[in-house]
Design a protein around this motif. Structure first.
Motif, PDB file in Angstrom:
ATOM      1  N   PHE A   1      -8.908  -2.189   5.152  1.00 31.43           N
ATOM      2  CA  PHE A   1      -8.616  -2.656   3.791  1.00 31.43           C
ATOM      3  C   PHE A   1      -8.959  -1.549   2.814  1.00 31.43           C
ATOM      4  N   LEU A   2      -7.972  -1.099   2.013  1.00 30.73           N
ATOM      5  CA  LEU A   2      -8.158   0.034   1.114  1.00 30.73           C
ATOM      6  C   LEU A   2      -8.428  -0.374  -0.326  1.00 30.73           C
ATOM      7  N   SER A   3      -7.597  -1.255  -0.885  1.00 35.41           N
ATOM      8  CA  SER A   3      -7.748  -1.597  -2.302  1.00 35.41           C
ATOM      9  C   SER A   3      -6.982  -2.855  -2.633  1.00 35.41           C
ATOM     10  N   ALA A   4      -7.302  -3.408  -3.812  1.00 33.43           N
ATOM     11  CA  ALA A   4      -6.599  -4.586  -4.321  1.00 33.43           C
ATOM     12  C   ALA A   4      -6.737  -4.609  -5.840  1.00 33.43           C
ATOM     13  N   PHE A   5      -5.672  -4.986  -6.527  1.00 36.90           N
ATOM     14  CA  PHE A   5      -5.745  -5.181  -7.977  1.00 36.90           C
ATOM     15  C   PHE A   5      -4.631  -6.136  -8.388  1.00 36.90           C
ATOM     16  N   ARG A   6      -4.755  -6.655  -9.607  1.00 39.28           N
ATOM     17  CA  ARG A   6      -3.784  -7.620 -10.110  1.00 39.28           C
ATOM     18  C   ARG A   6      -2.873  -6.972 -11.131  1.00 39.28           C
ATOM     19  N   THR A   7      -1.646  -7.480 -11.191  1.00 38.06           N
ATOM     20  CA  THR A   7      -0.693  -7.055 -12.201  1.00 38.06           C
ATOM     21  C   THR A   7      -0.184  -8.311 -12.909  1.00 38.06           C
ATOM     22  N   GLU A   8       0.965  -8.245 -13.560  1.00 36.99           N
ATOM     23  CA  GLU A   8       1.515  -9.400 -14.288  1.00 36.99           C
ATOM     24  C   GLU A   8       3.011  -9.426 -14.106  1.00 36.99           C
ATOM     25  N   ALA A   9       3.565 -10.627 -13.937  1.00 35.80           N
ATOM     26  CA  ALA A   9       5.015 -10.749 -13.745  1.00 35.80           C
ATOM     27  C   ALA A   9       5.476 -12.123 -14.192  1.00 35.80           C
ATOM     28  N   GLY A  10       6.128 -12.173 -15.347  1.00 35.98           N
ATOM     29  CA  GLY A  10       6.731 -13.417 -15.803  1.00 35.98           C
ATOM     30  C   GLY A  10       5.767 -14.575 -15.933  1.00 35.98           C
ATOM     31  N   GLY A  11       4.566 -14.320 -16.419  1.00 32.22           N
ATOM     32  CA  GLY A  11       3.583 -15.379 -16.566  1.00 32.22           C
ATOM     33  C   GLY A  11       2.699 -15.571 -15.349  1.00 32.22           C
ATOM     34  N   LEU A  12       3.015 -14.915 -14.238  1.00 37.16           N
ATOM     35  CA  LEU A  12       2.184 -14.968 -13.039  1.00 37.16           C
ATOM     36  C   LEU A  12       1.302 -13.724 -12.985  1.00 37.16           C
ATOM     37  N   SER A  13       0.301 -13.753 -12.102  1.00 34.87           N
ATOM     38  CA  SER A  13      -0.610 -12.612 -11.938  1.00 34.87           C
ATOM     39  C   SER A  13      -0.671 -12.208 -10.476  1.00 34.87           C
ATOM     40  N   PRO A  14       0.377 -11.550  -9.986  1.00 33.94           N
ATOM     41  CA  PRO A  14       0.408 -11.171  -8.571  1.00 33.94           C
ATOM     42  C   PRO A  14      -0.662 -10.130  -8.229  1.00 33.94           C
ATOM     43  N   TRP A  15      -0.967 -10.034  -6.936  1.00 36.39           N
ATOM     44  CA  TRP A  15      -1.909  -9.051  -6.415  1.00 36.39           C
ATOM     45  C   TRP A  15      -1.152  -7.933  -5.707  1.00 36.39           C
ATOM     46  N   VAL A  16      -1.744  -6.752  -5.717  1.00 35.61           N
ATOM     47  CA  VAL A  16      -1.261  -5.611  -4.940  1.00 35.61           C
ATOM     48  C   VAL A  16      -2.361  -5.241  -3.956  1.00 35.61           C
ATOM     49  N   PHE A  17      -2.035  -5.257  -2.661  1.00 30.94           N
ATOM     50  CA  PHE A  17      -2.993  -4.922  -1.617  1.00 30.94           C
ATOM     51  C   PHE A  17      -2.536  -3.675  -0.877  1.00 30.94           C
ATOM     52  N   ALA A  18      -3.491  -2.815  -0.521  1.00 33.99           N
ATOM     53  CA  ALA A  18      -3.198  -1.629   0.279  1.00 33.99           C
ATOM     54  C   ALA A  18      -4.094  -1.623   1.507  1.00 33.99           C
ATOM     55  N   VAL A  19      -3.507  -1.410   2.673  1.00 35.68           N
ATOM     56  CA  VAL A  19      -4.250  -1.330   3.934  1.00 35.68           C
ATOM     57  C   VAL A  19      -3.709  -0.156   4.745  1.00 35.68           C
ATOM     58  N   ARG A  20      -4.505   0.281   5.731  1.00 31.19           N
ATOM     59  CA  ARG A  20      -4.070   1.334   6.633  1.00 31.19           C
ATOM     60  C   ARG A  20      -4.328   0.894   8.076  1.00 31.19           C
ATOM     61  N   LYS A  21      -3.471   1.310   8.962  1.00 36.78           N
ATOM     62  CA  LYS A  21      -3.607   0.950  10.367  1.00 36.78           C
ATOM     63  C   LYS A  21      -4.765   1.706  11.004  1.00 36.78           C
ATOM     64  N   ARG A  22      -5.625   0.958  11.696  1.00 36.22           N
ATOM     65  CA  ARG A  22      -6.688   1.580  12.486  1.00 36.22           C
ATOM     66  C   ARG A  22      -6.149   1.874  13.899  1.00 36.22           C
ATOM     67  N   GLU A  23      -6.580   2.939  14.472  1.00 37.67           N
ATOM     68  CA  GLU A  23      -6.144   3.243  15.831  1.00 37.67           C
ATOM     69  C   GLU A  23      -6.935   2.452  16.849  1.00 37.67           C
ATOM     70  N   THR A  24      -8.177   2.168  16.537  1.00 38.21           N
ATOM     71  CA  THR A  24      -9.000   1.337  17.409  1.00 38.21           C
ATOM     72  C   THR A  24      -9.746   0.338  16.554  1.00 38.21           C
ATOM     73  N   ALA A  25      -9.948  -0.843  17.087  1.00 41.99           N
ATOM     74  CA  ALA A  25     -10.682  -1.863  16.335  1.00 41.99           C
ATOM     75  C   ALA A  25     -12.140  -1.469  16.215  1.00 41.99           C
ATOM     76  N   PRO A  26     -12.783  -1.716  15.061  1.00 49.10           N
ATOM     77  CA  PRO A  26     -14.201  -1.359  14.903  1.00 49.10           C
ATOM     78  C   PRO A  26     -15.070  -2.202  15.826  1.00 49.10           C
ATOM     79  N   GLU A  27     -16.175  -1.612  16.257  1.00 48.52           N
ATOM     80  CA  GLU A  27     -17.105  -2.339  17.134  1.00 48.52           C
ATOM     81  C   GLU A  27     -17.818  -3.425  16.333  1.00 48.52           C
ATOM     82  N   ARG A  28     -17.951  -4.548  16.966  1.00 43.69           N
ATOM     83  CA  ARG A  28     -18.655  -5.667  16.336  1.00 43.69           C
ATOM     84  C   ARG A  28     -20.158  -5.567  16.554  1.00 43.69           C
TER      85      ARG A  28
END
Length: 471
Positions: free
Chosen positions: A444-471
């Protein structure tokens, strides 16, 4: 398909079915098929009385699209009774489409009940102006340059000022941030309107002017165009009265339906900031935008989103839009930076046809396929996934999104190449954020809100991991 949509007009899916029928009604063959399936107006006229504003709004749209003047009396009646502001623009446009000049000339744009209603009142005024253009056309002079260099405040969709500033600088302007705006000084107004991330440009006149006709008229001076309209924002008293008093003091011709500039009066308490907004500047930024669908993203938002995503991708990304709609995001990415591939996927065959028409109109290299993204596979994967996901309140439902988003987020890593990024736009933000953060294959990289026609949509950015993190 049309018969099924018409049958759904008596179900809970009426709003979505009406919206889909509006798209079908864009062609003569579609209108004829809808008329045949309806077999009369009983169903549509009943929907004009629906308790759902969304259903009423889409019914207005469909009646306007069907282009039958016999529907004008019913729409005129609705204009007298409709109380939900966000439904009124569609009603006005429908009346205009059916030739209701007399009805519209008798109509008065309502006064705002406060700041929350301002955007709806502005949308009503804009719809009224557009509807009246066919009845009150006056030739306007296209403006390419201002008489002198002057300050211009350029506004991006909320949250994207950095992208607009970057684009304006690439066009050769010196910029500075001023609140939510990007400030430039130029006479070359036509070049300003090459900035695809720009939602609007305002020319400041004066700040903190007493909210009375004489001080406002003195500050405005000579009208910047031959015909203008007055746009009040944030005014809490009798709007019509103030506009009439202003008209008596201002130079030029006031016209609510045909104008080459707008006097923006941004009110705050007993004072106002004044701006000009030009409507007669050539704007050819979105040559590909020939047809849209009801859930289409605004082209300035699409351009800003594409530029934002470009900084997360490699130098020449292979771009995939898994819910491509009419293709706006792919065309915007193609215009913003070199792309080695542009592919759109959508479940709707009709939507894919529209995207292909838009690609042809814009001379785009983007390709489009009609397929369920869950059944779509790619050998190399995209280096950038960029998409406007179904919102749930415009397309589908929140409950439907719970299953759709879960399947898509699970699928997303397999759509991405090594190190690939995804930028996703949705109003169903809490749901998508939870799913993205829970997927171990995604960073998970980032998230922020914008505005569109009275709504407040979100913008999300993610990147693919090559291996899952250890738990």
């Amino acid at each position: 398909m049309i018969a099924t949509l018409v049958n759904n007009l008596t179900t809970e899916a009426a709003g979505e079915s009406l919206s889909a029928l509006c798209s079908e009604a864009k062609t003569k063959a579609g209108r004829e098929a809808i008329e045949a399936a309806l077999g009369g107006r009983e169903t549509l006229y009943a929907l004009l009385l629906s308790e759902s504003p969304k259903v009423r709004k889409n019914t207005y749209r469909l009646l306007g699209a069907l282009q039958n003047p016999k529907d004008l009396p019913k729409l005129t009646e609705s204009l007298q009774t409709e109380t939900t502001l966000f439904a009124v623009p569609s009603l006005i446009l429908a009346i205009g489409a059916l030739g209701g000049e007399k009805t519209l000339r008798a109509y008065r744009v309502p006064a705002s009940a406060g700041p929350e209603a301002d955007k709806h009142v502005a949308a009503i005024a804009a719809a009224y102006g557009k509807a009246m253009q066919q009845f009150d056309r006056v030739e306007t002079e296209t403006v390419y340059r201002l008489p002198n260099a002057r300050e211009i405040l350029c506004y991006a969709p909320k949250g994207f000022s950095a992208q607009l500033r970057e684009e304006l600088e690439s066009l050769g302007f010196s910029t500075a941030l001023q609140g939510d705006a990007v400030r430039i000084v130029t006479a070359d107004i036509a070049r300003v309107y090459r900035a695809t991330c720009m939602a609007e440009a305002l020319l400041p006149i004066a700040k903190d002017v007493p909210l009375e006709p004489i001080p406002i008229a003195n500050a405005v001076g000579k009208c910047i165009g031959k015909r203008y309209r007055i746009e009040l924002r944030g005014y809490l008293k009798d709007r019509a009265k103030l506009i009439e008093r202003l008209k008596a003091r201002l130079d030029g011709v006031n016209s609510a339906s045909n104008y080459d500039c707008e006097l923006r009066v941004q009110c705050s308490g007993e004072t106002a900031d004044l701006f000009w907004k030009l409507w007669n500047v050539p704007d050819e930024r979105y040559s590909w935008r020939r047809e849209t669908i009801p859930a289409s993203i605004h082209p300035a938002t699409a351009a800003a989103l594409a530029r934002y995503a470009g900084h997360l991708a490699d130098a020449s990304p292979a771009v995939l839009d898994p819910f491509c709609g009419c293709g706006s995001l792919l065309f915007s990415a193609e215009a913003a930076y070199p792309c080695r591939g542009l592919l759109g996927v959508d479940l709707s065959g009709k939507t894919v046809e529209i995207a292909r028409k838009n690609a042809k109109a814009g001379n785009s290299r983007a390709r489009f396929v009609c397929r369920d993204i869950q059944r779509f596979t790619t050998e190399r994967g995209a280096t950038l996934v960029l998409s406007n996901l179904p919102f749930g309140n415009r397309v589908g439902s929140h409950r439907g999104n719970e299953a759709l988003y879960a399947r898509f987020v699970q699928k997303l890593p397999s759509l991405l190449a090594k190190g690939g990024a995804a930028v996703l736009y949705t109003a169903d933000g809490k749901l998508l954020e939870r799913l993205l953060k829970a997927n171990p294959r995604l960073e998970f990289l980032s998230a922020f809100r914008t505005e569109a026609g009275g709504l407040s949509p979100w913008v999300f950015a993610v990147r693919k991991r090559e291996t899952a993190p250890e738990r």
